[in-house]
Scaffold this active site. Sequence first.
Site, short mmCIF file in Angstrom:
data_model
loop_
_atom_site.label_atom_id
_atom_site.label_comp_id
_atom_site.label_asym_id
_atom_site.label_seq_id
_atom_site.Cartn_x
_atom_site.Cartn_y
_atom_site.Cartn_z
N GLU A 1 18.04 -15.93 -10.32
CA GLU A 1 17.56 -14.57 -10.59
C GLU A 1 16.89 -14.49 -11.98
O GLU A 1 15.85 -13.85 -12.13
CB GLU A 1 18.73 -13.58 -10.48
CG GLU A 1 18.39 -12.15 -10.84
CD GLU A 1 17.33 -11.49 -9.96
OE1 GLU A 1 16.88 -12.11 -8.98
OE2 GLU A 1 16.91 -10.37 -10.29
N LYS B 1 6.54 -3.89 -4.91
CA LYS B 1 7.95 -3.54 -4.92
C LYS B 1 8.54 -3.65 -3.51
O LYS B 1 9.65 -4.11 -3.32
CB LYS B 1 8.09 -2.11 -5.42
CG LYS B 1 9.51 -1.58 -5.43
CD LYS B 1 10.18 -1.97 -6.70
CE LYS B 1 11.63 -1.60 -6.74
NZ LYS B 1 12.39 -2.54 -7.57
N HIS C 1 17.74 -35.61 -10.85
CA HIS C 1 17.12 -36.23 -9.68
C HIS C 1 15.64 -35.92 -9.60
O HIS C 1 15.08 -35.76 -8.51
CB HIS C 1 17.86 -35.80 -8.41
CG HIS C 1 19.29 -36.24 -8.40
ND1 HIS C 1 19.65 -37.56 -8.28
CD2 HIS C 1 20.44 -35.54 -8.57
CE1 HIS C 1 20.98 -37.65 -8.34
NE2 HIS C 1 21.48 -36.45 -8.53
N CYS D 1 0.82 -1.22 0.00
CA CYS D 1 0.00 0.00 0.00
C CYS D 1 0.85 1.26 0.00
O CYS D 1 1.97 1.26 0.50
CB CYS D 1 -0.87 0.03 1.24
SG CYS D 1 -1.83 -1.45 1.48
N ASN E 1 -1.19 1.70 5.87
CA ASN E 1 -0.31 0.74 5.22
C ASN E 1 0.20 -0.19 6.31
O ASN E 1 0.68 0.27 7.34
CB ASN E 1 0.86 1.49 4.55
CG ASN E 1 1.93 0.56 4.03
OD1 ASN E 1 1.71 -0.65 3.88
ND2 ASN E 1 3.09 1.10 3.73
N GLY E 2 0.09 -1.49 6.10
CA GLY E 2 0.55 -2.45 7.10
C GLY E 2 -0.56 -3.43 7.46
O GLY E 2 -1.54 -3.56 6.72
N GLU F 1 8.21 -13.34 -12.74
CA GLU F 1 7.61 -12.11 -12.19
C GLU F 1 6.83 -11.34 -13.24
O GLU F 1 5.73 -10.88 -12.99
CB GLU F 1 8.71 -11.16 -11.69
CG GLU F 1 9.21 -11.40 -10.30
CD GLU F 1 10.28 -10.38 -9.91
OE1 GLU F 1 10.14 -9.80 -8.84
OE2 GLU F 1 11.25 -10.18 -10.67
N LYS G 1 13.07 -13.31 -12.59
CA LYS G 1 12.73 -12.19 -13.48
C LYS G 1 11.65 -12.63 -14.47
O LYS G 1 10.69 -11.94 -14.70
CB LYS G 1 13.95 -11.71 -14.28
CG LYS G 1 14.94 -10.84 -13.60
CD LYS G 1 14.51 -9.42 -13.37
CE LYS G 1 13.86 -9.14 -12.06
NZ LYS G 1 14.40 -9.39 -10.80
N ARG H 1 4.78 0.53 -6.13
CA ARG H 1 4.77 -0.34 -4.96
C ARG H 1 3.83 -1.53 -5.16
O ARG H 1 3.88 -2.50 -4.40
CB ARG H 1 4.33 0.44 -3.72
CG ARG H 1 5.29 1.55 -3.37
CD ARG H 1 4.69 2.48 -2.35
NE ARG H 1 4.58 1.88 -1.04
CZ ARG H 1 5.54 1.83 -0.15
NH1 ARG H 1 6.72 2.33 -0.44
NH2 ARG H 1 5.34 1.28 1.03
N TRP I 1 -2.98 -2.64 -1.63
CA TRP I 1 -2.57 -3.98 -2.08
C TRP I 1 -3.23 -4.92 -1.09
O TRP I 1 -2.83 -5.01 0.07
CB TRP I 1 -1.05 -4.08 -2.01
CG TRP I 1 -0.47 -5.28 -2.67
CD1 TRP I 1 -0.16 -5.41 -4.00
CD2 TRP I 1 -0.08 -6.50 -2.06
NE1 TRP I 1 0.38 -6.64 -4.23
CE2 TRP I 1 0.44 -7.34 -3.07
CE3 TRP I 1 -0.13 -6.98 -0.75
CZ2 TRP I 1 0.92 -8.62 -2.81
CZ3 TRP I 1 0.34 -8.26 -0.48
CH2 TRP I 1 0.86 -9.06 -1.52
C1 G6P Z 1 9.87 -7.90 -3.55
C2 G6P Z 1 10.36 -7.32 -4.87
C3 G6P Z 1 11.69 -7.99 -5.27
C4 G6P Z 1 12.69 -7.81 -4.16
C5 G6P Z 1 12.18 -8.35 -2.83
C6 G6P Z 1 13.07 -7.93 -1.69
O1 G6P Z 1 9.48 -9.22 -3.71
O2 G6P Z 1 9.40 -7.52 -5.88
O3 G6P Z 1 12.17 -7.36 -6.45
O4 G6P Z 1 13.87 -8.46 -4.51
O5 G6P Z 1 10.89 -7.81 -2.55
O6 G6P Z 1 12.99 -6.54 -1.55
P1 G6P Z 1 14.09 -5.63 -0.90
O7 G6P Z 1 13.52 -4.24 -0.98
O8 G6P Z 1 14.25 -6.10 0.51
O9 G6P Z 1 15.34 -5.79 -1.69
#
Ligand code: G6P
Length: 608
Positions: free
Chosen positions: A481, A603, A504, A2, A101-102, A488, A485, A27, A75
């Site tokens: 990673e 985010k 395995h 949020c 938010n929270g 996501e 990507k 966010r 969110w």
């Molecule tokens: C979310 C984001 C990721 C990020 C992760 C950790 O899932 O979408 O891109 O790597 O949080 O976030 P941080 O701000 O702690 O790096």
Amino acid sequence: MCGIVGYIGLRQAAPVLLDGLAKLEYRGYDSAGIAVYDGKDINITKSKGRLQVLCELTHDGEKLPGHVGIGHTRWATHGEPNDVNSHPHFNESRSIVVVHNGIIENYASIKAKLIEKGYNFVSETDTEVIAHMLDYYYKGDPLEAIRKVMHRAEGAYALGIIFKEKPDMLYAVRKDSPLIVGKAADGNIIASDVPAVLKYTRDVCFIQNGEIAVLSKEDIKFCTIDAEDIQKEFTKIEWDVNAADKCGYEHYMLKEMFEQPEVIKDTLGSFFEDDRIVIPGVSITDEEIKKISKIYIVACGSAYHTGVTAKYVYEGMARIPVEVDLASEFRYRDPLLDKDSLVIIVSQSGETADSKAALEEAKRRGVRTLGIVNAIGSSIARDADDVVYTLAGLEIAVATTKAYSAQLIAHYMIALKFGLIRGEISEEEASDYIKDLKKLPDQVEMLLNNREKIQHFATRYAAAKDVFFIGRGIDYAISLEASLKLKEISYIHSEAYAAGELKHGTISLIEDGTLVAAVLTQEELYKKTMNNIVEVKTRGAFVLSVTNEGNTEIEKISDYNIYIPQTNKYFTNSLAIIPLQLFAYYVSVGKGFDVDKPRNLAKSVTVE
Ligand code: G6P
């Protein structure tokens, strides 16, 4: 997660709120709303869906006149995303309005008590209990009511609150969810993050846990939950004015990928003082570094993936054993931390709930902590014993690229310095490493400029159903990673496998045409992974390989090949990830998805 914005001042509040919310879109959210006080009534407009809907409903804010207001992008956590559950939330007489938010963890028991006392709830949210609780405690003094609510509510929250009886005031509160205050010439602003206020001011104050900010048109006062008045410092934000703009790029993600050479250069540069390697801003002494018995790297998402690579780097360069933990696991696994260990928390936002909790856990156990953080003044940056800032600047796309690249650089340089101090690396070796590190920005740029090949490949494979990424050692970390990507932003099922582990179980999923992306940058493991490519080829896989320049042997078995320039084996991640980021990006574009704001993702994950 949020986003909150609030404004009080000479301007019309609604356009400032809508503009601020637009800057917080990154966010992640599923609904949005604003409340504006016109001096007589507090009027709310809120709606499920994109901010654009809210702009249309309010005629870009014109329909809600008034000089004080609060806004929110939601969110969903408690209650589905719909108009009713969207914020802001009122008390029953519509005299108190709240954005949050929270998560209020004890909301169910509070709600039950309020219902007993005759309160009626309209939404399924945890936030609505705040509005009713404020109503319950309010006897003419907003601060007293807010403090009582803060003592009662458990969990994480940042709140923006307006009381109808106090038309010239806006209240903001923080516990464990980020909140900042901005001081502008024509009014004052609250927001979850800096981009929302940058258009109006660069003077920003970070509200801390248990603090309350009381904003009027001209003034901002701070006090604590215990009614103590406090003075707080404002920080000047030096970000580039274009930080929150796409600058002609189609998406923030593309812009941020193209910023990687600069970000790598800047972050690298921060580790040098007159050609001497330093760990900037860190108080840990050489003696303490020599005594480190073990490093724990703790993080979430992509930040965690940098840790998986960094394990090889710290162990290789500094000969310190490393464990890499997901923050959500570390915080509950009762880790056995030796008193001489170092816990490194990696976080772009510095506000990720699990990473923050892991940091607290490490501190509680008396272990030294170091944050590798991008967001200045964020919780993890403040709370860790030491902080190394990555200089990635503002990152807006949900799928991280440049912050990830900057985190890798921070790991390389810390490992290098630790290695030197512990006598594991000679000055000559260090200068060879540095030579390679200094080439990275140009090499990354070259890979970005040669994007057509991967773009072409991505267009062909946009319809893939499953993708498997394989690699060994650091190549496995790169695969993790690359796979994240892709899933996501393209919503394609993908998995990363340590190449030797494939047989395995997972190899049973390989069939005619399955796409396997192999990463082969570690020369000593090259032949081994080649064997694994042969195994999947035999089962019908189509193979994309990312490998070092000169490894042309790969062409005999792999269908499509991307070469990265030569660098030291510890740094290949910084290069090999570039075509794989581009691959994810172009697949998402090809499928017509909202690259910067993928579904269900946020985010900054400020709830557990
Ligand atoms: C979310 C984001 C990721 C990020 C992760 C950790 O899932 O979408 O891109 O790597 O949080 O976030 P941080 O701000 O702690 O790096």
